[in-house]
Scaffold this motif. Structure first.
Motif, mmCIF file in Angstrom:
data_model
loop_
_atom_site.group_PDB
_atom_site.id
_atom_site.type_symbol
_atom_site.label_atom_id
_atom_site.label_comp_id
_atom_site.label_asym_id
_atom_site.label_seq_id
_atom_site.Cartn_x
_atom_site.Cartn_y
_atom_site.Cartn_z
ATOM 1 N N LEU A 1 45.783 37.303 36.151
ATOM 2 C CA LEU A 1 45.941 36.902 37.551
ATOM 3 C C LEU A 1 44.576 36.558 38.152
ATOM 4 O O LEU A 1 43.547 37.004 37.663
ATOM 5 C CB LEU A 1 46.580 38.033 38.352
ATOM 6 C CG LEU A 1 47.979 38.461 37.919
ATOM 7 C CD1 LEU A 1 48.514 39.527 38.859
ATOM 8 C CD2 LEU A 1 48.930 37.268 37.900
ATOM 9 N N ASN A 2 44.606 35.787 39.207
ATOM 10 C CA ASN A 2 43.368 35.400 39.867
ATOM 11 C C ASN A 2 42.784 36.598 40.615
ATOM 12 O O ASN A 2 43.392 37.112 41.557
ATOM 13 C CB ASN A 2 43.662 34.242 40.839
ATOM 14 C CG ASN A 2 42.418 33.747 41.541
ATOM 15 O OD1 ASN A 2 41.589 34.535 41.990
ATOM 16 N ND2 ASN A 2 42.277 32.442 41.621
ATOM 17 N N CYS A 3 41.611 37.055 40.190
ATOM 18 C CA CYS A 3 40.993 38.234 40.809
ATOM 19 C C CYS A 3 39.702 37.880 41.542
ATOM 20 O O CYS A 3 38.919 38.760 41.905
ATOM 21 C CB CYS A 3 40.703 39.299 39.757
ATOM 22 S SG CYS A 3 42.178 39.917 38.944
ATOM 23 N N GLU A 4 39.472 36.612 41.753
ATOM 24 C CA GLU A 4 38.233 36.165 42.408
ATOM 25 C C GLU A 4 38.142 36.759 43.816
ATOM 26 O O GLU A 4 39.122 36.766 44.550
ATOM 27 C CB GLU A 4 38.250 34.627 42.494
ATOM 28 C CG GLU A 4 37.006 33.999 43.087
ATOM 29 C CD GLU A 4 35.755 34.367 42.305
ATOM 30 O OE1 GLU A 4 35.647 33.975 41.141
ATOM 31 O OE2 GLU A 4 34.887 35.057 42.872
ATOM 32 N N THR A 5 36.955 37.247 44.185
ATOM 33 C CA THR A 5 36.792 37.760 45.543
ATOM 34 C C THR A 5 35.754 36.983 46.354
ATOM 35 O O THR A 5 35.605 37.230 47.547
ATOM 36 C CB THR A 5 36.354 39.244 45.543
ATOM 37 O OG1 THR A 5 35.150 39.340 44.784
ATOM 38 C CG2 THR A 5 37.409 40.153 44.964
ATOM 39 N N SER A 6 35.045 36.067 45.720
ATOM 40 C CA SER A 6 34.044 35.301 46.470
ATOM 41 C C SER A 6 34.748 34.239 47.321
ATOM 42 O O SER A 6 35.424 33.352 46.791
ATOM 43 C CB SER A 6 33.054 34.637 45.511
ATOM 44 O OG SER A 6 32.460 33.516 46.141
ATOM 45 N N VAL A 7 34.591 34.344 48.631
ATOM 46 C CA VAL A 7 35.311 33.435 49.542
ATOM 47 C C VAL A 7 35.014 31.961 49.222
ATOM 48 O O VAL A 7 35.951 31.169 49.050
ATOM 49 C CB VAL A 7 34.980 33.769 51.014
ATOM 50 C CG1 VAL A 7 35.704 32.834 51.969
ATOM 51 C CG2 VAL A 7 35.330 35.211 51.321
#
Ligand code: ADP
Ligand code: MG
Length: 729
Positions: A552-558
């Motif tokens: 799943l997409n776990c990216e946290t950088s806005v």
């Protein structure tokens, strides 16, 4: 300086509740008083005009200039009777909130006087000087100006002396420059796609409406305390402040008794909102101290969004009358919950069927399951995009930052729906779909009860949860325009439903019965969407690991999340549904990156100023007081005794010196990082630099300031502390 803090505390703690006169009427008697609603239209418009206008409102048929003239004349009469002297197009540029420019009704009468006029052309279109609204370069590229155009599906209303006409905002070359236009397009796309799918079950369906019920969370703070916190006033959040010893641990605020000052505010807020036809239904304390929530009865999506924006501005006005400031920021205080705006979303037919409500007949249940698995597919395929639709600089403090919901989009379905899906997945179409002698369908799946999920089966940590007759998209931020999230969601659903129909039709073309074709596609969707389903604790570290494993997409950088808007798949999705062109998607991302950068830039500047002008001078003053004391001790006592008597003071002096040195070094480094980032031309790269190289300093600097807050003499500490701000007396 400290005196400002103490004056504020004194005022805030003693302030009585503002008396609010209870209206002498029933709510239903004054509800919608300031709105040019159907009741008023009937009074001020002819039957012929009304018929055409309703057709435009309900079916989107274009309105001719003559009808616009009639509507404008009626609207003007009503508005003048209500005391209005001005009118404005009320629109939603890509900034926060709404925009308006007021014009008075007056025109020369050729006899040296004036008359009140309001022609159809003024109702239909206006050309605000739009050059200062964000467009992501669209207007520059095309050297075109923007114009606003009337949205008849949202009724006009009066604020103070001004008639406000809800409008869309677009460039002369047709690119959208606002939140409303794409929402209308997405709602339209989902209508068309959903009607087509409904026809498998009921050919009489003509229209599918998207509904939205938002839940607005917010904080209140006394206006004097607010004024004594420049960080709150400038950025919407506290950039420093040590946690209060007591905050939300006792869970005594949620649903607790509402403080009398706040109750008075809420009462007046509701009174005002009802006059604007905003159907507020619930109010209660939220989890964090001084945090509250209100929610209306859900409405057609476009209207619900307008009502939310109007409500946010009414909240600010009413709060000021009660000597409060309302904080709509997603995370005004560290260490306690932030604020969201849960978006409750559903689709319903013009035949009165809720497409996310388990049905009464097998036919309706299969339809319900059909829509359910399509939502699952839509979210599964577009989880990254949906996250991008809610991610902003302030919302990043909620999503994934040790607080629910996490920055991983998953879906909560609950045990009952899960059981139904498991059963379906493990049946053959012959077992699941049974036809009786009269060719009536039976669904041989687990019974779906009418009232599905009670409160015990709620999962409060899921960003996207099924709640019985709707989905609750919980990741939306409290200050957001709901359109951003709802445009993405409806567009994803529209695209998905189209693909579903194509798949089913291709099976039907192979002489498979309609019911079995639907079943086969549903079954394959259930299998394909396993990864997105998660009923556990979305808050836990185990889930982060598990989600990574699931891919799943776990990216946290806005800034990086915004890339999801322009992937090949997203461009196809938005273009095929007619919601955005690729050019618009790119332009909007420019605006998103620029907004992100500016927000962090403002925070970094305010933080730098505050620590250098407020915190360090006070810490130094306290240090000097301690040094004085050490000197005095030394003068009064023999060396050995003095040494031991001043040991504490000397230790504190050194602590302070250490913290000050760390702060200074970090502020200098932050300024350098900003200078370097500001040189970057590309908005995306600049936003990434702000995220990667400036945001980390905010937390590091705060750490030392909060340490100083615990050491420095309370008498001279300049900023109201958390324990003083968080509790409303
Ligand atoms: P909770 O906090 O328990 O989730 P609230 O009562 O605070 O519930 O808010 C629920 C919101 O969902 C309300 O705005 C309500 O009108 C809305 N809602 C209820 N049913 C639907 C539906 N079918 N479609 C969209 N919104 C709905
Ligand atoms: Mg809710």
């Amino acid at each position: 300086m400290a005196s400002l803090r103490f004056k504020a505390i004194e005022k805030a703690f003693c302030r009585p509740a503002v008396a609010v006169e209870t209206p002498k009427q029933l709510t239903s008697d004054y509800y919608g008083k300031y709105v040019f609603n159907k009741a008023q239209m009937t009074k001020f418009l002819s039957k012929g005009t009304l018929r055409i206008l309703y057709d435009a409102i309900d079916n989107g048929t274009p309105l001719g200039r003559d009808i616009a003239d009639h509507v404008a004349a009626g609207m003007k009469m009503w508005a003048i009777e209500m005391g209005a002297t001005h009118y404005t197009h009320w629109f939603q540029p890509l900034t926060e909130g709404t925009a308006e420019k007021h014009d008075s009704f007056i025109e020369h009468d050729d006899n040296g006087g004036v008359i009140e006029e309001f022609a159809g052309k003024l109702l239909v279109q206006q050309e605000p000087d739009a050059s200062s609204f964000p467009s992501g370069g669209i207007r520059n590229t095309f050297e075109a100006r923007g114009y606003t155009a009337w949205d008849p599906s949202s009724p006009a209303f009066i604020v103070d002396d001004t008639l406000c006409i809800p409008t869309i905002f677009i460039s002369y070359t047709g690119e959208t420059l606002d939140y409303k236009t794409p929402l209308l397009k997405a709602v339209n796309a989902v209508n068309k796609a959903a009607v087509d799918v409904c026809h498998y079950f009921d050919p009489s369906v003509k229209k599918v409406t998207a509904f939205l019920g938002w839940e607005q969370e917010y904080f209140l703070i006394d206006e004097d305390l607010y004024a004594a916190r420049p960080d709150l006033a400038m950025t919407g959040r506290t950039l420093m402040g040590h946690e209060s010893a007591k905050n939300q641990q006792l869970e005594d605020h949620y649903f607790g008794a509402i403080p009398s000052r706040v109750a008075a505010f809420m009462k007046e807020l509701e009174f005002e909102s009802y006059k604007y036809g905003i159907p507020l239904k619930t109010r209660h304390n939220e989890v964090a101290p001084s945090q509250f929530e209100l929610a209306p009865i859900y409405e057609e999506m476009n209207l619900a969004v307008d009502h939310n924006l109007l409500l946010m501005s009414i909240m600010e006005r009413v709060a000021q009358r009660h000597h409060f400031r309302v904080l709509l920021h997603e995370k005004p205080y560290a260490g306690v919950n932030g604020s969201g705006k849960h978006n409750n979303w559903s689709l319903g037919t013009d035949t009165g069927v809720g497409l996310m409500t388990p049905g009464k007949t097998p036919q309706e249940n299969l339809q319900f399951i059909t829509f359910l698995v399509n939502i699952m597919m839509a979210v599964h395929k577009n989880a990254g995009l949906l996250k991008a639709s809610v991610m902003t600089a302030p919302n990043a403090h909620r999503l994934g930052a040790n607080e629910a919901p996490p920055a991983i989009i998953s879906m909560f379905l609950g045990s009952q729906i899960t059981a139904v899906l498991d059963k379906l997945e493990n049946s053959t179409s012959d077992e699941a779909i049974v036809m009786d002698e009269k060719k009536k369908m039976k669904l041989a799946i687990a019974h779906i009860p009418d009232v599905l999920i009670d409160n015990t089966d709620r999962n409060r940590t899921s960003p996207f949860a099924f709640t019985g007759n709707r989905f609750e998209f919980r990741a939306v931020g409290s200050s957001a325009n709901c359109s951003a999230a709802m445009t993405a969601l409806n567009a994803c659903m529209a695209c998905q439903l189209k693909e579903f129909k194509a798949e089913v039709d291709s099976l039907i073309a192979k002489k498979i019965s309609k019911e079995k074709a639907i079943f086969e596609v549903i079954k394959s969707y259930i299998k394909q969407t396993k990864e997105i389903r998660f009923d556990g604790n979305g808050y836990s570290d185990e889930w982060k690991e598990e989600a990574l494993k699931r891919g799943l997409n776990c990216e946290t950088s806005v800034p990086l999340i915004y890339d999801q808007y322009t992937t090949k798949e997203s461009v196809k999705l938005f273009e095929s549904t007619g919601v955005y062109t690729e050019k618009e998607l790119e332009a909007r991302n420019e605006v998103r990156w620029e907004t992100y950068t500016k927000k962090i830039q403002i925070e970094a500047r305010v933080l730098g100023d505050l620590v250098m002008n407020h915190i360090i001078p006070v810490a130094t003053r306290y240090q000097s007081m301690l040094l004085d004391n050490i000197f005095k001790i030394k003068n009064c006592y023999p060396e050995e005794k003095a040494e031991s008597l001043s040991a504490q003071d000397r230790a504190i002096v050194e602590d302070i010196a250490g913290h000050i040195a760390a702060i200074k070094t970090k502020v200098d480094a932050m300024v350098e990082a900003r200078k370097a980032a500001n040189k970057i031309e590309c908005e995306r790269t600049k936003a990434i630099a702000y995220h990667d190289t400036i945001v980390p300093y905010q937390n590091e600097i705060r750490y030392y300031v909060d340490k100083l807050e615990l050491i420095v003499d309370n008498e001279i500490w300049p900023l109201p502390k958390y324990r003083e701000m968080l509790f409303i007396r």
